[in-house]
Design a protein around this motif. Structure first.
Motif, mmCIF file in Angstrom:
data_model
loop_
_atom_site.group_PDB
_atom_site.id
_atom_site.type_symbol
_atom_site.label_atom_id
_atom_site.label_comp_id
_atom_site.label_asym_id
_atom_site.label_seq_id
_atom_site.Cartn_x
_atom_site.Cartn_y
_atom_site.Cartn_z
ATOM 1 N N GLN A 3 12.728 -10.112 22.058
ATOM 2 C CA GLN A 3 12.213 -11.279 21.329
ATOM 3 C C GLN A 3 11.974 -12.445 22.284
ATOM 4 O O GLN A 3 10.925 -13.097 22.229
ATOM 5 C CB GLN A 3 13.201 -11.719 20.235
ATOM 6 C CG GLN A 3 13.307 -10.790 19.068
ATOM 7 C CD GLN A 3 14.443 -11.203 18.136
ATOM 8 O OE1 GLN A 3 15.449 -11.781 18.556
ATOM 9 N NE2 GLN A 3 14.278 -10.892 16.861
ATOM 10 N N GLN A 50 8.956 -11.841 24.485
ATOM 11 C CA GLN A 50 7.696 -12.034 23.763
ATOM 12 C C GLN A 50 7.371 -13.519 23.631
ATOM 13 O O GLN A 50 6.225 -13.926 23.833
ATOM 14 C CB GLN A 50 7.763 -11.374 22.393
ATOM 15 C CG GLN A 50 7.699 -9.864 22.455
ATOM 16 C CD GLN A 50 7.905 -9.191 21.105
ATOM 17 O OE1 GLN A 50 8.464 -9.761 20.178
ATOM 18 N NE2 GLN A 50 7.440 -7.955 21.003
ATOM 19 N N GLU A 70 6.274 -14.783 26.856
ATOM 20 C CA GLU A 70 5.071 -14.091 27.329
ATOM 21 C C GLU A 70 5.286 -13.416 28.684
ATOM 22 O O GLU A 70 4.470 -13.531 29.601
ATOM 23 C CB GLU A 70 3.879 -15.046 27.385
ATOM 24 C CG GLU A 70 3.572 -15.692 26.043
ATOM 25 C CD GLU A 70 2.484 -16.737 26.139
ATOM 26 O OE1 GLU A 70 1.522 -16.540 26.895
ATOM 27 O OE2 GLU A 70 2.615 -17.766 25.455
#
Length: 85
Positions: free
Chosen positions: A58, A61, A64
């Motif tokens: 998580q 993400q 990035e």
């Protein structure tokens, strides 16, 4: 020489903090995106809290980056690697 587990956890926490700072994200922003308090997030970056694989993914993400980069990379290389993004 192999790193101890504790040293590796600190390394991952530092990588998370460095990329967060590079992205100009606050701890509050990451905490909100993760659905946790800023205090709980701060403990992740300080390596007081051991994070799950799910939480690592998580965070990667949101930042990035590839989760493997957070585990394997060193902070300076990570920032250089992602300055072209």
């Amino acid at each position: 020489m192999e790193q101890t587990i504790e040293a590796k956890i600190r390394s991952v926490a530092l990588n998370i903090r460095k990329i967060r700072e590079y992205r100009n994200y606050t701890q509050e922003y990451l905490a909100m995106k993760l659905g946790i308090s800023q205090n709980a997030y701060s403990k992740i970056e300080l390596a007081y809290t051991r994070i799950t694989l799910e939480r690592l993914i998580q965070i990667a993400q949101i930042l990035e980056v590839d989760s493997v980069d957070l585990i394997k990379g060193n902070p300076e290389d990570l920032v250089r690697l992602h300055t072209t993004d």
